[in-house]
Design a protein around this motif. Structure first.
Motif, PDB file in Angstrom:
ATOM      1  N   HIS A  44       0.831  -1.204   0.000  1.00 21.32           N
ATOM      2  CA  HIS A  44       0.000   0.000   0.000  1.00 21.32           C
ATOM      3  C   HIS A  44       0.868   1.256   0.000  1.00 21.32           C
ATOM      4  CE1 HIS A  44       0.851   1.074   4.215  1.00 21.32           C
ATOM      5  NE2 HIS A  44       0.822  -0.231   4.463  1.00 21.32           N
ATOM      6  N   TRP A  53      -5.843  -2.251  -1.092  1.00 17.55           N
ATOM      7  CA  TRP A  53      -5.994  -2.765  -2.461  1.00 17.55           C
ATOM      8  C   TRP A  53      -7.349  -3.441  -2.659  1.00 17.55           C
ATOM      9  CZ3 TRP A  53      -3.578  -1.922  -6.897  1.00 17.55           C
ATOM     10  CH2 TRP A  53      -2.287  -1.371  -6.872  1.00 17.55           C
ATOM     11  N   SER A  57      -9.586  -1.210  -5.227  1.00 18.35           N
ATOM     12  CA  SER A  57      -9.311  -1.630  -6.607  1.00 18.35           C
ATOM     13  C   SER A  57     -10.173  -2.774  -7.124  1.00 18.35           C
ATOM     14  CB  SER A  57      -7.841  -2.041  -6.737  1.00 18.35           C
ATOM     15  OG  SER A  57      -7.617  -3.288  -6.108  1.00 18.35           O
ATOM     16  N   THR A 237      -5.703   1.139 -10.341  1.00 21.02           N
ATOM     17  CA  THR A 237      -6.558  -0.033 -10.510  1.00 21.02           C
ATOM     18  C   THR A 237      -6.503  -0.574 -11.935  1.00 21.02           C
ATOM     19  OG1 THR A 237      -8.497   1.349 -10.976  1.00 21.02           O
ATOM     20  CG2 THR A 237      -8.141   0.676  -8.691  1.00 21.02           C
TER      21      THR A 237
END
Length: 258
Positions: A44, A53, A57, A237
């Motif tokens: 991260h 995440w 994402s 992403t």
């Protein structure tokens, strides 16, 4: 895939830590054997944690048909290094965590060629720092990474308690094992393959350009890409899918719902 929250006691840090693990499921992955599963350690950025995440994402959906495990640790704001104030995050992630993970998930591969690392922003720095500071990871990817502090010296002056707690003074930092380019120049052994991406409107763009050029001069196997973009999850992403395609795995891409 299964999303697993694992809390364990870190002997290195002297405290309980939590890590998120995405584990592939047999009924979703074609030709799944359940042995020697490749592993991606995914890091991260600043203000994030082990949940970032997954929360930001939709990464769990992106890899649900791919034989890849993802391990997402946290180093708080510790930049994935052994700090001057005694919190040895580098040792905790580079040396301790793989052993912890293999103890709980013995089917995950311990082979270098099947262990990868990637991250965004602070985590992009961490991915290169961990890959170039060990011989554990065969591939390392940085998305909008803090790959150099050239031109950012004022940060050390503006918040000396924080930055000094991490790296010491700028004089201590320059040329140390925590500076990416000197670390890369001293690296011995089989070099990891590297990937870096940064948006052209990102405040870290010029630094990424500089480091990429220098790594290429050192003959590193570096894939460096840029495009319009800022320091934002919208881009990360999408570029994480590029990282999946770049890794030596059979990535089964799915159509996005967003």
């Amino acid at each position: 895939m299964a999303i697993i929250s694992l809390e364990y006691y870190s002997e290195v840090l002297g405290m309980n830590r939590e890590v998120k693990v995405i584990y592939p499921e047999q009924n979703k992955v074609e030709n799944f054997t359940g042995k020697e599963i490749p592993v991606l350690y995914l890091l991260h950025g600043m203000s994030g944690n082990e949940n970032s995440w997954i929360n930001r994402s939709g990464i769990d959906r992106l890899i649900r048909k791919t034989n890849l495990a993802i391990v997402m640790p946290s180093t708080d704001l510790g930049f994935y290094i052994n700090t001057t104030y005694g919190m040895n995050y580098f040792d905790a992630i580079a040396l301790e965590l793989p052993k912890v993970i293999h103890n709980f998930f013995p089917n995950l591969s311990t082979k270098r060629e099947k262990n990868f690392i990637a991250g965004l922003s602070m985590g992009g720095y961490g991915a290169f720092r961990l890959a170039l500071g060990t011989n554990t990871f065969s591939y390392a990817a940085s998305l909008s990474g803090v790959l150099t502090f050239n031109g950012m010296e004022e940060h050390f002056d503006d918040n000396p308690a924080y930055w000094g707690g991490l790296f010491g003074t700028m004089e201590n930092f320059k040329g140390s094992e925590n500076e990416i380019l000197p670390l890369a120049a001293r690296f011995e052994g089989e070099r990891p393959k590297l990937y870096a991406w940064c948006g052209k409107q990102d405040l870290l763009y010029s630094g990424n350009e500089y480091v990429a050029n220098e790594l290429k001069k050192m003959n590193y196997d570096l894939t460096y890409e840029t495009a319009d973009g800022i320091h934002e999850w919208y881009y990360w992403t999408r570029k994480i899918e590029t990282v999946f395609e770049w890794l030596p795995i059979n990535y089964i891409k799915e159509e996005r719902a967003f």
